[in-house]
Design an enzyme around this catalytic site. Structure first.
Site, PDB file in Angstrom:
ATOM      1  N   GLU A 236      -6.171 -62.324  11.111  1.00  0.00           N
ATOM      2  CA  GLU A 236      -6.550 -61.177  11.936  1.00  0.00           C
ATOM      3  C   GLU A 236      -6.361 -59.845  11.216  1.00  0.00           C
ATOM      4  O   GLU A 236      -5.796 -58.889  11.745  1.00  0.00           O
ATOM      5  CB  GLU A 236      -5.776 -61.206  13.263  1.00  0.00           C
ATOM      6  CG  GLU A 236      -6.515 -60.464  14.366  1.00  0.00           C
ATOM      7  CD  GLU A 236      -5.967 -60.739  15.759  1.00  0.00           C
ATOM      8  OE1 GLU A 236      -5.923 -61.929  16.145  1.00  0.00           O
ATOM      9  OE2 GLU A 236      -5.624 -59.780  16.446  1.00  0.00           O
ATOM     10  N   ASN A 244     -10.603 -61.081  20.593  1.00  0.00           N
ATOM     11  CA  ASN A 244      -9.764 -60.526  21.656  1.00  0.00           C
ATOM     12  C   ASN A 244     -10.565 -59.764  22.708  1.00  0.00           C
ATOM     13  O   ASN A 244      -9.980 -59.055  23.526  1.00  0.00           O
ATOM     14  CB  ASN A 244      -8.699 -59.590  21.061  1.00  0.00           C
ATOM     15  CG  ASN A 244      -7.737 -60.359  20.180  1.00  0.00           C
ATOM     16  OD1 ASN A 244      -7.537 -61.556  20.366  1.00  0.00           O
ATOM     17  ND2 ASN A 244      -7.153 -59.679  19.199  1.00  0.00           N
ATOM     18  N   HIS A 263      -4.866 -67.347  32.120  1.00  0.00           N
ATOM     19  CA  HIS A 263      -5.295 -66.613  30.931  1.00  0.00           C
ATOM     20  C   HIS A 263      -6.811 -66.369  30.944  1.00  0.00           C
ATOM     21  O   HIS A 263      -7.277 -65.232  30.801  1.00  0.00           O
ATOM     22  CB  HIS A 263      -4.875 -67.402  29.675  1.00  0.00           C
ATOM     23  CG  HIS A 263      -5.282 -66.738  28.403  1.00  0.00           C
ATOM     24  ND1 HIS A 263      -4.642 -65.618  27.908  1.00  0.00           N
ATOM     25  CD2 HIS A 263      -6.267 -67.026  27.526  1.00  0.00           C
ATOM     26  CE1 HIS A 263      -5.229 -65.257  26.785  1.00  0.00           C
ATOM     27  NE2 HIS A 263      -6.213 -66.091  26.524  1.00  0.00           N
TER      28      HIS A 263
HETATM   29  N1  NAD Z   1      -3.092 -70.148  20.095  1.00  0.00           N
HETATM   30  C1  NAD Z   1      -4.151 -69.529  20.543  1.00  0.00           C
HETATM   31  O1  NAD Z   1      -5.026 -69.105  19.768  1.00  0.00           O
HETATM   32  C2  NAD Z   1      -4.329 -69.359  22.024  1.00  0.00           C
HETATM   33  C3  NAD Z   1      -5.552 -68.899  22.533  1.00  0.00           C
HETATM   34  C4  NAD Z   1      -5.697 -68.802  23.912  1.00  0.00           C
HETATM   35  C5  NAD Z   1      -4.655 -69.146  24.753  1.00  0.00           C
HETATM   36  N2  NAD Z   1      -3.481 -69.583  24.216  1.00  0.00           N
HETATM   37  C6  NAD Z   1      -2.363 -70.004  25.081  1.00  0.00           C
HETATM   38  O2  NAD Z   1      -2.777 -71.149  25.787  1.00  0.00           O
HETATM   39  C7  NAD Z   1      -2.022 -71.235  26.983  1.00  0.00           C
HETATM   40  C8  NAD Z   1      -2.943 -71.585  28.124  1.00  0.00           C
HETATM   41  O3  NAD Z   1      -3.498 -72.853  27.860  1.00  0.00           O
HETATM   42  P1  NAD Z   1      -4.188 -73.726  29.013  1.00  0.00           P
HETATM   43  O4  NAD Z   1      -5.100 -72.870  29.776  1.00  0.00           O
HETATM   44  O5  NAD Z   1      -4.681 -74.950  28.369  1.00  0.00           O
HETATM   45  O6  NAD Z   1      -2.961 -74.017  30.000  1.00  0.00           O
HETATM   46  P2  NAD Z   1      -1.903 -75.207  30.104  1.00  0.00           P
HETATM   47  O7  NAD Z   1      -1.564 -75.756  28.797  1.00  0.00           O
HETATM   48  O8  NAD Z   1      -0.788 -74.703  30.952  1.00  0.00           O
HETATM   49  O9  NAD Z   1      -2.691 -76.319  30.931  1.00  0.00           O
HETATM   50  C9  NAD Z   1      -3.102 -76.027  32.246  1.00  0.00           C
HETATM   51  C10 NAD Z   1      -2.663 -77.128  33.233  1.00  0.00           C
HETATM   52  O10 NAD Z   1      -3.509 -78.267  33.074  1.00  0.00           O
HETATM   53  C11 NAD Z   1      -2.729 -79.452  32.929  1.00  0.00           C
HETATM   54  N3  NAD Z   1      -3.531 -80.364  32.133  1.00  0.00           N
HETATM   55  C12 NAD Z   1      -3.772 -80.314  30.807  1.00  0.00           C
HETATM   56  N4  NAD Z   1      -4.697 -81.236  30.466  1.00  0.00           N
HETATM   57  C13 NAD Z   1      -5.027 -81.885  31.602  1.00  0.00           C
HETATM   58  C14 NAD Z   1      -5.947 -82.917  31.894  1.00  0.00           C
HETATM   59  N5  NAD Z   1      -6.771 -83.429  30.978  1.00  0.00           N
HETATM   60  N6  NAD Z   1      -6.020 -83.374  33.174  1.00  0.00           N
HETATM   61  C15 NAD Z   1      -5.242 -82.820  34.141  1.00  0.00           C
HETATM   62  N7  NAD Z   1      -4.378 -81.813  33.931  1.00  0.00           N
HETATM   63  C16 NAD Z   1      -4.283 -81.357  32.668  1.00  0.00           C
HETATM   64  C17 NAD Z   1      -1.461 -78.952  32.297  1.00  0.00           C
HETATM   65  O11 NAD Z   1      -0.405 -79.871  32.498  1.00  0.00           O
HETATM   66  C18 NAD Z   1      -1.248 -77.628  33.012  1.00  0.00           C
HETATM   67  O12 NAD Z   1      -0.654 -77.849  34.268  1.00  0.00           O
HETATM   68  C19 NAD Z   1      -1.304 -69.911  27.142  1.00  0.00           C
HETATM   69  O13 NAD Z   1       0.058 -70.084  26.799  1.00  0.00           O
HETATM   70  C20 NAD Z   1      -1.979 -69.012  26.130  1.00  0.00           C
HETATM   71  O14 NAD Z   1      -1.114 -68.028  25.613  1.00  0.00           O
HETATM   72  C21 NAD Z   1      -3.300 -69.698  22.880  1.00  0.00           C
END
Ligand code: NAD
Length: 360
Positions: A236, A244, A263
């Site tokens: 970045e 972003n 998010h």
């Molecule tokens: N590293 C990066 O570049 C980056 C980019 C964007 C977001 N993020 C991060 O990602 C996180 C959000 O990720 P998210 O939206 O995946 O949330 P999450 O990981 O909390 O998952 C969302 C929910 O879905 C459930 N779940 C996951 N897979 C499932 C499936 N196949 N079936 C049923 N339930 C399932 C999980 O247990 C959780 O309750 C935040 O912490 C954010 O900061 C990181």
């Protein structure tokens, strides 16, 4: 199955889109890791997919062990990274032992961070099971945990060695989580690819019904775009910041909602505000905010601050936005659309116009 390559010299890796979980052992076997491997996951995902992953790894002669972290953003912490280290130490994992992140972005970020630190770095593999993790967080190497003073404040750039996505895992994902991931897909259309944006517009029902063809297409395009951007600017220094779009106002919405707004939902709102601000500051024509807002609404995503239970004051919002300002050395540079498919990073926007928008 479709393969997208992230080109980063010696740290290049493949994203396998549409590979079955059963292929994981075989694919990891090619990469010549140690035999001992830990599958870091949470109880929700473990219950659904843990056994299939452990069986696939055992079939390829891996000695696989599950490590559970509770489900939720509030567990993306140093304490839980430490719990992972403890499990690895008790079981005498060494520097060649890979960690598999099985879950959404929370598990991916935490596992990647743990992998970057354990014995100064062990290989890690992303097996994303949410749409958001497939199109965004599992690709590109941003890993980290939250600190009580700020989200994602402790972390490292650390690339996975492989990303394997079984699109069938999305069938069990709650609808709101799927839509949250759709916001990031819409983002790729706005920043980079008008055709993707138009595709999302024309194929909304098929995408929302998770028809294999359209779903595979949008995940593949999103991964190609992210891989392209990350290959050009891994840390970045410039270009990567366009990813972003919507995250500045989005971050404020997430914080002020106490993380009850997801998010992706926050990014959707942030994108609408960025497009409106871009129009008001003369960077794009009125069609751009109209189209962005319409697509966001059509996908059932929130598009205004009314999603917050308590409407914050403009000052509170501006204060929450300042968190980004500190990180950027005093100047908030926003990602603003010029047209659908092209954005600029710009400090050329008027604070009064943003305040007025937030007050509406
Ligand atoms: N590293 C990066 O570049 C980056 C980019 C964007 C977001 N993020 C991060 O990602 C996180 C959000 O990720 P998210 O939206 O995946 O949330 P999450 O990981 O909390 O998952 C969302 C929910 O879905 C459930 N779940 C996951 N897979 C499932 C499936 N196949 N079936 C049923 N339930 C399932 C999980 O247990 C959780 O309750 C935040 O912490 C954010 O900061 C990181």
């Amino acid at each position: 199955m479709h393969v997208v390559k992230v080109e980063l010299g010696a740290r290049s890796y493949d994203i396998l889109i549409g590979a079955k979980l059963e292929k994981l052992g075989e694919e990891m076997g090619r990469l010549r890791f140690g035999r001992k491997t830990a599958v870091v996951t949470n109880p929700t995902v473990n219950r659904l997919y843990g056994q299939r992953v452990l069986k696939a790894l055992a079939a390829a002669d891996f000695l696989a062990m599950p490590v559970e972290v509770p489900d939720g953003e509030q567990y993306k912490t140093l304490d839980w990274a430490n719990a992972v280290f403890t499990a690895l130490l008790i079981n005498t994992f060494d520097r060649r032992s890979p960690l598999v992140a099985l879950g959404g972005g929370v598990i991916g970020d935490l596992t990647g961070f743990a992998a970057s630190c354990y014995m100064r770095g062990v290989p890690f593999i992303q097996v994303p099971t949410t749409l958001l993790a497939m199109v965004d967080s599992s690709v590109g190497g941003k890993t980290g945990v939250n600190h009580p003073m700020g989200k994602n404040m402790i972390g490292a750039f650390y690339q996975p060695r492989l990303v394997l996505m079984d699109l069938d895992t999305l069938k069990t994902l709650p609808k709101e989580e799927f839509l949250s991931g759709m916001a990031e897909v819409i983002k790729y259309g706005v920043i980079w690819d008008r055709e993707l944006f138009d595709f999302l517009d024309k194929n909304r029902e098929k995408v929302l019904a998770q028809e294999q063809g359209p779903l595979g297409h949008i995940i593949r395009r999103s991964c190609e775009i992210k891989a392209d951007v990350v290959s050009k600017d891994e840390r970045e220094g410039g270009l990567r910041a366009i990813l972003n779009l919507g995250h500045t106002v989005g971050h404020a919405v997430e914080t002020l909602s106490n993380y009850t707004v997801r998010h992706g939902e926050a990014v959707a709102i942030g994108m609408v505000y960025a497009a409106k601000l871009a129009h008001r500051s003369g960077q794009c024509d009125a069609r751009v905010p109209e189209r962005v807002e319409k697509l966001v609404r059509d996908y059932g995503l929130p598009f205004s601050l009314s999603v917050l239970k308590r409407r914050p004051s403009v000052t509170e919002l501006m204060d929450a936005i300042q968190v980004d300002k500190k990180a950027e050395g005093g100047k908030v540079r926003l990602v603003l659309p010029k047209k659908v498919g092209e954005v600029v990073m710009s400090g050329e926007w008027d604070e009064q116009q943003l305040r007025a928008l937030l007050a509406e």
